[in-house]
Design a protein around this motif. Structure first.
Motif, PDB file in Angstrom:
ATOM      1  N   ASN A 165       5.790   2.310   1.138  1.00  0.00           N
ATOM      2  CA  ASN A 165       5.162   1.589   0.028  1.00  0.00           C
ATOM      3  C   ASN A 165       5.513   0.109   0.036  1.00  0.00           C
ATOM      4  O   ASN A 165       4.660  -0.732  -0.250  1.00  0.00           O
ATOM      5  CB  ASN A 165       5.550   2.218  -1.311  1.00  0.00           C
ATOM      6  CG  ASN A 165       4.799   3.494  -1.574  1.00  0.00           C
ATOM      7  OD1 ASN A 165       3.691   3.665  -1.112  1.00  0.00           O
ATOM      8  ND2 ASN A 165       5.412   4.396  -2.304  1.00  0.00           N
ATOM      9  N   THR A 177       1.720   7.948  -5.173  1.00  0.00           N
ATOM     10  CA  THR A 177       2.386   8.448  -3.973  1.00  0.00           C
ATOM     11  C   THR A 177       3.649   9.214  -4.326  1.00  0.00           C
ATOM     12  O   THR A 177       3.890  10.313  -3.807  1.00  0.00           O
ATOM     13  CB  THR A 177       2.730   7.281  -3.024  1.00  0.00           C
ATOM     14  OG1 THR A 177       1.525   6.595  -2.694  1.00  0.00           O
ATOM     15  CG2 THR A 177       3.390   7.782  -1.766  1.00  0.00           C
ATOM     16  N   HIS A 178       4.452   8.663  -5.212  1.00  0.00           N
ATOM     17  CA  HIS A 178       5.687   9.346  -5.605  1.00  0.00           C
ATOM     18  C   HIS A 178       5.388  10.644  -6.345  1.00  0.00           C
ATOM     19  O   HIS A 178       6.125  11.624  -6.193  1.00  0.00           O
ATOM     20  CB  HIS A 178       6.559   8.429  -6.460  1.00  0.00           C
ATOM     21  CG  HIS A 178       7.267   7.386  -5.664  1.00  0.00           C
ATOM     22  ND1 HIS A 178       8.354   7.663  -4.872  1.00  0.00           N
ATOM     23  CD2 HIS A 178       7.026   6.065  -5.520  1.00  0.00           C
ATOM     24  CE1 HIS A 178       8.753   6.563  -4.284  1.00  0.00           C
ATOM     25  NE2 HIS A 178       7.957   5.576  -4.653  1.00  0.00           N
ATOM     26  N   LYS A 221      -0.434   2.672  -7.068  1.00  0.00           N
ATOM     27  CA  LYS A 221      -0.436   3.405  -5.805  1.00  0.00           C
ATOM     28  C   LYS A 221       0.943   4.018  -5.546  1.00  0.00           C
ATOM     29  O   LYS A 221       1.043   5.126  -5.027  1.00  0.00           O
ATOM     30  CB  LYS A 221      -0.825   2.481  -4.650  1.00  0.00           C
ATOM     31  CG  LYS A 221      -2.267   2.022  -4.715  1.00  0.00           C
ATOM     32  CD  LYS A 221      -2.566   1.058  -3.588  1.00  0.00           C
ATOM     33  CE  LYS A 221      -3.937   0.462  -3.716  1.00  0.00           C
ATOM     34  NZ  LYS A 221      -4.180  -0.550  -2.673  1.00  0.00           N
ATOM     35  N   ASN A 222       1.994   3.297  -5.915  1.00  0.00           N
ATOM     36  CA  ASN A 222       3.347   3.840  -5.758  1.00  0.00           C
ATOM     37  C   ASN A 222       3.562   5.027  -6.682  1.00  0.00           C
ATOM     38  O   ASN A 222       4.157   6.029  -6.279  1.00  0.00           O
ATOM     39  CB  ASN A 222       4.394   2.767  -6.036  1.00  0.00           C
ATOM     40  CG  ASN A 222       4.423   1.704  -4.980  1.00  0.00           C
ATOM     41  OD1 ASN A 222       4.063   1.951  -3.847  1.00  0.00           O
ATOM     42  ND2 ASN A 222       4.831   0.517  -5.350  1.00  0.00           N
ATOM     43  N   VAL A 224       9.055   7.281   1.886  1.00  0.00           N
ATOM     44  CA  VAL A 224       7.981   6.897   0.967  1.00  0.00           C
ATOM     45  C   VAL A 224       8.215   5.490   0.438  1.00  0.00           C
ATOM     46  O   VAL A 224       7.289   4.673   0.386  1.00  0.00           O
ATOM     47  CB  VAL A 224       7.873   7.917  -0.194  1.00  0.00           C
ATOM     48  CG1 VAL A 224       6.975   7.401  -1.297  1.00  0.00           C
ATOM     49  CG2 VAL A 224       7.365   9.236   0.329  1.00  0.00           C
ATOM     50  N   ARG A 244       3.446  -1.393   2.716  1.00  0.00           N
ATOM     51  CA  ARG A 244       2.050  -1.472   2.280  1.00  0.00           C
ATOM     52  C   ARG A 244       1.848  -2.617   1.303  1.00  0.00           C
ATOM     53  O   ARG A 244       0.855  -3.340   1.372  1.00  0.00           O
ATOM     54  CB  ARG A 244       1.624  -0.159   1.629  1.00  0.00           C
ATOM     55  CG  ARG A 244       0.166  -0.133   1.213  1.00  0.00           C
ATOM     56  CD  ARG A 244      -0.156   1.027   0.289  1.00  0.00           C
ATOM     57  NE  ARG A 244       0.761   1.173  -0.826  1.00  0.00           N
ATOM     58  CZ  ARG A 244       0.739   0.414  -1.928  1.00  0.00           C
ATOM     59  NH1 ARG A 244      -0.117  -0.556  -2.043  1.00  0.00           N
ATOM     60  NH2 ARG A 244       1.591   0.638  -2.910  1.00  0.00           N
TER      61      ARG A 244
END
Length: 60
Positions: free
Chosen positions: A49, A16-17, A12-13, A45, A52
Motif C-alpha cells: 500500500n 485492502t486491510h 483503498k488501504n 500489505v 502504491r
C-alpha cells in the motif's frame, strides 16, 4: 505524522486491510497460521500500500 494519517485515511488501504482481515480470519478457522505468517502478511500489505500510494502520487 501526516503521511501516517494519509495512509490511514485512504479508502483503498481500508478496503485492502479489510479483505486481508477477512482472509486471515477464514484461514484462522480453516488452517491456523503461525504468528510470523500473520505478521508477514500484514507487513506485505502495508508495504504494498505504501508503494502504491507513492506510485499514485508520482503518476498525478
Amino acid at each position: 505524522m501526516s503521511r501516517i494519517l494519509d495512509y490511514l485515511k485512504d479508502w483503498k488501504n481500508i478496503a485492502t486491510h479489510s479483505a486481508v482481515g477477512i482472509a486471515l480470519l477464514y484461514f484462522l478457522i480453516v488452517a491456523p497460521l503461525e504468528l510470523w505468517q500473520r505478521v508477514a502478511a500484514l507487513g506485505g500489505v502495508i508495504t504494498f500500500n505504501i508503494g502504491r500510494m507513492h506510485y499514485d502520487k508520482y503518476m498525478r
